[in-house]
Design a protein around this motif. Structure first.
Motif, mmCIF file in Angstrom:
data_model
loop_
_atom_site.group_PDB
_atom_site.id
_atom_site.type_symbol
_atom_site.label_atom_id
_atom_site.label_comp_id
_atom_site.label_asym_id
_atom_site.label_seq_id
_atom_site.Cartn_x
_atom_site.Cartn_y
_atom_site.Cartn_z
ATOM 1 N N LEU A 232 0.826 -1.191 0.147
ATOM 2 C CA LEU A 232 0.106 0.101 -0.188
ATOM 3 C C LEU A 232 0.759 1.305 0.150
ATOM 4 C CD1 LEU A 232 -2.857 -1.111 2.329
ATOM 5 C CD2 LEU A 232 -3.148 -0.842 -0.112
ATOM 6 N N ALA A 233 1.903 1.234 0.752
ATOM 7 C CA ALA A 233 2.954 2.269 0.935
ATOM 8 C C ALA A 233 3.438 2.500 -0.483
ATOM 9 C CB ALA A 233 4.119 2.207 1.815
ATOM 10 N N ALA A 234 3.961 1.406 -1.275
ATOM 11 C CA ALA A 234 4.570 1.643 -2.466
ATOM 12 C C ALA A 234 3.400 2.034 -3.798
ATOM 13 C CB ALA A 234 5.071 0.227 -3.015
ATOM 14 N N ALA A 235 2.192 1.545 -3.449
ATOM 15 C CA ALA A 235 1.125 1.989 -4.547
ATOM 16 C C ALA A 235 0.792 3.587 -4.305
ATOM 17 C CB ALA A 235 -0.183 1.327 -4.023
ATOM 18 N N TRP B 281 -4.999 -2.593 -9.064
ATOM 19 C CA TRP B 281 -5.005 -3.637 -7.878
ATOM 20 C C TRP B 281 -3.626 -3.582 -7.074
ATOM 21 C CZ3 TRP B 281 -7.236 -8.973 -9.548
ATOM 22 C CH2 TRP B 281 -8.295 -9.019 -10.314
ATOM 23 N N VAL B 282 -3.670 -3.999 -5.909
ATOM 24 C CA VAL B 282 -2.587 -4.358 -5.131
ATOM 25 C C VAL B 282 -2.746 -5.724 -4.273
ATOM 26 C CG1 VAL B 282 -1.287 -3.673 -2.728
ATOM 27 C CG2 VAL B 282 -2.499 -1.761 -4.022
ATOM 28 N N LEU B 283 -1.588 -6.520 -4.756
ATOM 29 C CA LEU B 283 -1.730 -7.839 -4.334
ATOM 30 C C LEU B 283 -1.005 -7.995 -3.120
ATOM 31 C CD1 LEU B 283 -1.219 -9.377 -7.798
ATOM 32 C CD2 LEU B 283 -3.366 -9.024 -6.659
ATOM 33 N N ALA B 284 -1.417 -8.393 -1.937
ATOM 34 C CA ALA B 284 -0.633 -8.438 -1.012
ATOM 35 C C ALA B 284 -0.442 -10.049 -0.584
ATOM 36 C CB ALA B 284 -1.708 -7.786 0.470
ATOM 37 N N LEU C 70 3.906 5.325 -5.865
ATOM 38 C CA LEU C 70 3.563 5.201 -7.223
ATOM 39 C C LEU C 70 2.498 6.237 -7.755
ATOM 40 C CD1 LEU C 70 4.537 3.797 -10.047
ATOM 41 C CD2 LEU C 70 2.811 1.973 -9.545
ATOM 42 N N VAL C 71 1.380 6.324 -7.286
ATOM 43 C CA VAL C 71 0.447 7.274 -7.834
ATOM 44 C C VAL C 71 1.100 8.592 -7.864
ATOM 45 C CG1 VAL C 71 -1.914 8.208 -7.118
ATOM 46 C CG2 VAL C 71 -1.401 5.647 -6.961
ATOM 47 N N ARG C 72 1.646 8.811 -6.694
ATOM 48 C CA ARG C 72 2.176 10.361 -6.325
ATOM 49 C C ARG C 72 3.095 10.692 -7.597
ATOM 50 N NH1 ARG C 72 4.739 11.021 -1.890
ATOM 51 N NH2 ARG C 72 4.163 8.920 -0.950
#
Length: 110
Positions: A58-61, A82-85, A64-66
């Motif tokens: 989630l932190a990486a997502a 999608w974020v696959l955890a 990435l968005v920013r």
């Protein structure tokens, strides 16, 4: 005025545009990957998948968005994102007792 077929063609039908888009996206993906080494970034064309522990993914997502917005002025389509955890327990398998526990470990011979 009638447009020619060449001028009305979408950018997605222009083969070099896909390669150029990937080249433009690559440095941003490398920066995000360097900041989040526990998360795998898998990219194919304009699809990027983040795989890792939930909080880290989630932190990486978020990063990435920013960065996509800051670096490339791209917005993420959240409806197709999608974020696959990963929550992985490789050994021992959940249904098999660990070695030394009543019932012993799994047989390696089958």
């Amino acid at each position: 005025e009638k447009k020619s077929a060449k001028n009305s063609m979408s950018v997605t039908h222009d083969p070099p545009s896909s390669a150029l888009f990937a080249l433009g996206l690559h440095p941003t993906l490398l920066r995000v990957a360097a900041l989040h080494p526990a998360v795998y970034l898998v990219a194919y064309c304009d699809n990027v998948f983040l795989v890792g522990p939930l909080q880290l993914a989630l932190a990486a997502a978020d990063n990435l968005v920013r960065r996509l917005d800051d670096d490339l002025h791209l917005s993420v389509n959240l409806q197709s994102s999608w974020v696959l955890a990963a929550r992985v327990r490789l050994w021992p398998p959940p249904a098999v007792p660990a070695p030394g526990v009543a019932g012993g470990g799994p047989s390696l011979c089958g």
